[in-house]
Design an enzyme around this catalytic site. Structure first.
Site, PDB file in Angstrom:
ATOM      1  N   ASP A 100      47.318  82.904   3.314  1.00  0.00           N
ATOM      2  CA  ASP A 100      46.893  81.969   2.263  1.00  0.00           C
ATOM      3  C   ASP A 100      48.087  81.562   1.396  1.00  0.00           C
ATOM      4  O   ASP A 100      47.930  81.288   0.210  1.00  0.00           O
ATOM      5  CB  ASP A 100      45.771  82.555   1.394  1.00  0.00           C
ATOM      6  CG  ASP A 100      45.016  81.466   0.632  1.00  0.00           C
ATOM      7  OD1 ASP A 100      45.201  80.269   0.927  1.00  0.00           O
ATOM      8  OD2 ASP A 100      44.242  81.829  -0.278  1.00  0.00           O
TER       9      ASP A 100
ATOM     10  N   LYS B  48      36.750  74.120   8.127  1.00  0.00           N
ATOM     11  CA  LYS B  48      36.848  74.874   6.877  1.00  0.00           C
ATOM     12  C   LYS B  48      35.803  74.413   5.874  1.00  0.00           C
ATOM     13  O   LYS B  48      35.687  73.228   5.565  1.00  0.00           O
ATOM     14  CB  LYS B  48      38.248  74.693   6.276  1.00  0.00           C
ATOM     15  CG  LYS B  48      38.486  75.396   4.941  1.00  0.00           C
ATOM     16  CD  LYS B  48      38.543  76.922   5.071  1.00  0.00           C
ATOM     17  CE  LYS B  48      38.589  77.609   3.718  1.00  0.00           C
ATOM     18  NZ  LYS B  48      39.909  77.744   3.156  1.00  0.00           N
TER      19      LYS B  48
ATOM     20  N   HIS C 283      35.543  79.594   2.621  1.00  0.00           N
ATOM     21  CA  HIS C 283      35.998  79.997   1.295  1.00  0.00           C
ATOM     22  C   HIS C 283      34.740  80.553   0.639  1.00  0.00           C
ATOM     23  O   HIS C 283      33.902  79.808   0.152  1.00  0.00           O
ATOM     24  CB  HIS C 283      36.585  78.827   0.502  1.00  0.00           C
ATOM     25  CG  HIS C 283      37.123  79.263  -0.820  1.00  0.00           C
ATOM     26  ND1 HIS C 283      38.465  79.290  -1.124  1.00  0.00           N
ATOM     27  CD2 HIS C 283      36.492  79.763  -1.916  1.00  0.00           C
ATOM     28  CE1 HIS C 283      38.634  79.761  -2.352  1.00  0.00           C
ATOM     29  NE2 HIS C 283      37.449  80.056  -2.847  1.00  0.00           N
TER      30      HIS C 283
ATOM     31  N   ALA D 162      45.976  77.375  -8.842  1.00  0.00           N
ATOM     32  CA  ALA D 162      45.765  78.640  -8.130  1.00  0.00           C
ATOM     33  C   ALA D 162      46.547  78.630  -6.833  1.00  0.00           C
ATOM     34  O   ALA D 162      46.511  77.645  -6.101  1.00  0.00           O
ATOM     35  CB  ALA D 162      44.284  78.819  -7.835  1.00  0.00           C
TER      36      ALA D 162
ATOM     37  N   HIS E   8      45.809  81.734   8.184  1.00  0.00           N
ATOM     38  CA  HIS E   8      45.346  80.955   7.009  1.00  0.00           C
ATOM     39  C   HIS E   8      46.578  80.512   6.218  1.00  0.00           C
ATOM     40  O   HIS E   8      47.197  81.312   5.525  1.00  0.00           O
ATOM     41  CB  HIS E   8      44.437  81.805   6.121  1.00  0.00           C
ATOM     42  CG  HIS E   8      43.851  81.047   4.972  1.00  0.00           C
ATOM     43  ND1 HIS E   8      42.506  81.064   4.678  1.00  0.00           N
ATOM     44  CD2 HIS E   8      44.420  80.243   4.035  1.00  0.00           C
ATOM     45  CE1 HIS E   8      42.275  80.303   3.622  1.00  0.00           C
ATOM     46  NE2 HIS E   8      43.426  79.793   3.208  1.00  0.00           N
TER      47      HIS E   8
ATOM     48  N   HIS F 147      48.562  77.145   3.933  1.00  0.00           N
ATOM     49  CA  HIS F 147      48.635  75.805   3.323  1.00  0.00           C
ATOM     50  C   HIS F 147      50.058  75.288   3.475  1.00  0.00           C
ATOM     51  O   HIS F 147      51.000  75.890   2.955  1.00  0.00           O
ATOM     52  CB  HIS F 147      48.267  75.864   1.838  1.00  0.00           C
ATOM     53  CG  HIS F 147      46.865  76.340   1.609  1.00  0.00           C
ATOM     54  ND1 HIS F 147      45.803  75.477   1.495  1.00  0.00           N
ATOM     55  CD2 HIS F 147      46.345  77.589   1.502  1.00  0.00           C
ATOM     56  CE1 HIS F 147      44.681  76.178   1.325  1.00  0.00           C
ATOM     57  NE2 HIS F 147      44.987  77.466   1.330  1.00  0.00           N
ATOM     58  N   LEU F 148      50.200  74.162   4.167  1.00  0.00           N
ATOM     59  CA  LEU F 148      51.535  73.582   4.382  1.00  0.00           C
ATOM     60  C   LEU F 148      51.782  72.346   3.537  1.00  0.00           C
ATOM     61  O   LEU F 148      52.918  71.864   3.495  1.00  0.00           O
ATOM     62  CB  LEU F 148      51.725  73.212   5.857  1.00  0.00           C
ATOM     63  CG  LEU F 148      52.067  74.341   6.823  1.00  0.00           C
ATOM     64  CD1 LEU F 148      52.199  73.783   8.244  1.00  0.00           C
ATOM     65  CD2 LEU F 148      53.339  75.073   6.418  1.00  0.00           C
ATOM     66  N   ARG F 149      50.693  71.785   2.913  1.00  0.00           N
ATOM     67  CA  ARG F 149      50.833  70.539   2.132  1.00  0.00           C
ATOM     68  C   ARG F 149      51.359  69.413   3.017  1.00  0.00           C
ATOM     69  O   ARG F 149      51.221  69.439   4.221  1.00  0.00           O
ATOM     70  CB  ARG F 149      51.743  70.745   0.896  1.00  0.00           C
ATOM     71  CG  ARG F 149      51.475  72.007   0.087  1.00  0.00           C
ATOM     72  CD  ARG F 149      50.079  72.129  -0.438  1.00  0.00           C
ATOM     73  NE  ARG F 149      49.953  73.227  -1.391  1.00  0.00           N
ATOM     74  CZ  ARG F 149      48.818  73.865  -1.641  1.00  0.00           C
ATOM     75  NH1 ARG F 149      47.701  73.546  -1.008  1.00  0.00           N
ATOM     76  NH2 ARG F 149      48.781  74.829  -2.548  1.00  0.00           N
TER      77      ARG F 149
ATOM     78  N   ASN G 186      43.106  71.063   3.114  1.00  0.00           N
ATOM     79  CA  ASN G 186      42.821  70.553   1.754  1.00  0.00           C
ATOM     80  C   ASN G 186      43.976  69.709   1.209  1.00  0.00           C
ATOM     81  O   ASN G 186      44.543  70.005   0.166  1.00  0.00           O
ATOM     82  CB  ASN G 186      42.447  71.697   0.789  1.00  0.00           C
ATOM     83  CG  ASN G 186      43.556  72.721   0.594  1.00  0.00           C
ATOM     84  OD1 ASN G 186      44.385  72.931   1.475  1.00  0.00           O
ATOM     85  ND2 ASN G 186      43.571  73.367  -0.566  1.00  0.00           N
TER      86      ASN G 186
ATOM     87  N   HIS H 107      40.341  85.210   3.252  1.00  0.00           N
ATOM     88  CA  HIS H 107      40.946  85.898   2.100  1.00  0.00           C
ATOM     89  C   HIS H 107      39.951  86.786   1.337  1.00  0.00           C
ATOM     90  O   HIS H 107      39.692  86.585   0.164  1.00  0.00           O
ATOM     91  CB  HIS H 107      41.629  84.917   1.142  1.00  0.00           C
ATOM     92  CG  HIS H 107      40.885  83.635   0.880  1.00  0.00           C
ATOM     93  ND1 HIS H 107      39.585  83.591   0.440  1.00  0.00           N
ATOM     94  CD2 HIS H 107      41.286  82.352   0.988  1.00  0.00           C
ATOM     95  CE1 HIS H 107      39.230  82.336   0.290  1.00  0.00           C
ATOM     96  NE2 HIS H 107      40.230  81.551   0.622  1.00  0.00           N
TER      97      HIS H 107
ATOM     98  N   HIS I  65      52.649  75.812  -4.930  1.00  0.00           N
ATOM     99  CA  HIS I  65      52.572  74.852  -6.038  1.00  0.00           C
ATOM    100  C   HIS I  65      53.908  74.953  -6.754  1.00  0.00           C
ATOM    101  O   HIS I  65      54.379  76.061  -7.023  1.00  0.00           O
ATOM    102  CB  HIS I  65      51.467  75.243  -7.029  1.00  0.00           C
ATOM    103  CG  HIS I  65      50.080  75.133  -6.462  1.00  0.00           C
ATOM    104  ND1 HIS I  65      49.382  73.949  -6.424  1.00  0.00           N
ATOM    105  CD2 HIS I  65      49.265  76.055  -5.905  1.00  0.00           C
ATOM    106  CE1 HIS I  65      48.192  74.158  -5.869  1.00  0.00           C
ATOM    107  NE2 HIS I  65      48.091  75.427  -5.537  1.00  0.00           N
TER     108      HIS I  65
END
Ligand code: DOR
Ligand code: ZN
Length: 342
Positions: free
Chosen positions: A246, A99, A136, A262, A13, A15-17, A41, A174, A250
């Site tokens: 996860d 997802k 989620h 978050a 899980h 997030h790589l943006r 996302n 998560h 940011h």
């Protein structure tokens, strides 16, 4: 010197943006992990196989020269996802899961699902072609307390979903509560990922000496009793629980502000954080299977064969690492770690 040699782990899980942020964070993950399930996302989200193919190409292009890494792509489920897209996703071979975000639950979830029942035709297709659903698992109902959102999701949505689609393979992402642990243990075709922050911290850390935005993520950190329950699950040797950081970067500007985003950034030192968590309950011998075996087993992929080494040594987590428009503050920035990956 004490060392720990493990089969190379994967992050189930992540997030790589995109763009400059992707360029900045991907090398950290590539250093530790061989593969990762890439969250969809983005703005706008990765909704089609074509979106996923293009995003995958951007990730592959950002891998540092001479390194190997396999991004395992996901699609972002919406009210309008066509079951035909699931068939195409399965055929693509590189889309490994879909997802579900409840609309408005978290970062970039505006396109998320407004009512989970609207997706039943899609779930039917997923069940048929053996495409895992990643949840989620939080309700967004304003009347539900933020600390109760996972339990209420299980009661209101997950139990009925399991009844409608008993063979659909699900990952409850998560997890943060003993209720989630119990549900996963008590049902077939469901597993769970666990983050380092939910193993290491309870909700007190959010307010330790003042408000601490870099510990704010969703689902939010919970009561100590819940932390202990998920730590017990992660270190139990049960294959239903596996690693998913996860890691959700940011920039400092978007965290240290009147309405901060978050997400905790842990890709820099994920394995070290997990090793510390496992060590607190004398379960370092259970780390390899959690980090490197149970994830590929669930996803029906081969286990990795290469090795990594962690060494017992003290080092200080940097206050900040380079990112996009502002720096990126890692989880537990400025504190000392006791394990280090070579
Ligand atoms: O804390 C979180 N950050 N939780 C999520 O579900 C999304 C993530 C993000 O994308 O920043
Ligand atoms: Zn996430």
């Amino acid at each position: 010197m004490q060392t720990l040699t493990l089969t190379q782990p994967d992050d189930w899980h992540l997030h790589l943006r995109d763009g400059a942020a992707l360029q900045a964070v991907l090398p950290h993950t590539v250093r530790q992990f061989s593969r990762a399930i890439i969250m969809p996302n983005l703005k706008p989200p990765v909704r089609s196989v074509a979106d996923a193919a293009a995003y995958r190409d951007r990730i592959l292009a950002a891998i540092p020269a001479g390194k190997r890494f396999e991004p395992l792509m996901t699609l972002y489920l919406t009210d309008n996802t066509d079951p035909a897209e699931i068939i195409a996703a399965k055929a693509s071979q590189f889309v490994k899961a879909v997802k579900y975000y409840p609309a408005g639950a978290t970062t970039n979830s505006d396109f998320g699902v407004t009512d989970i029942r609207k997706c039943d035709r899609v779930f039917e297709a997923m069940q048929q072609v053996n495409m895992p659903l990643l949840l989620h698992g939080e309700v967004t109902d304003k009347a539900v307390d933020i600390f109760d959102r996972e339990q209420v999701f299980i009661e209101k949505h997950l139990i009925p979903l399991k009844q409608r689609f008993p063979h659909l393979r699900i990952v409850l992402e998560h997890i943060t509560t003993s209720d989630a642990v119990e549900f996963v243990l008590g049902n077939n075709n469901i597993a769970a990922t666990i983050t380092p922050q939910h193993l290491l911290f309870n909700r007190n850390i959010l307010f330790k000496g003042g408000i601490r935005p870099h510990f704010y993520c969703l689902p939010i950190l919970k009561h100590e009793a819940h932390r202990r329950a998920i730590l017990q699950a992660a270190t139990s040797g049960n294959a239903k629980f596996f690693l998913g950081t996860d890691s959700a970067p940011h920039g400092r500007n978007s965290k240290e502000t009147s309405c901060g985003c978050a997400g905790c950034f842990s890709a820099l030192h994920a394995m070290e954080l997990y090793a510390e968590a496992f060590e607190t309950v004398d379960a370092i011998d259970k780390l390899e299977a959690f980090a490197s075996f149970y994830g590929p087993d669930f996803y029906q992929l081969p286990r990795n064969t290469e090795k990594i080494t962690l060494t017992k040594t003290t080092w200080r987590i940097p206050d900040e690492v380079p990112f996009a428009e502002s720096g990126l503050v890692p989880l537990r920035a400025g504190e000392e770690m006791t394990w280090q990956m070579a």
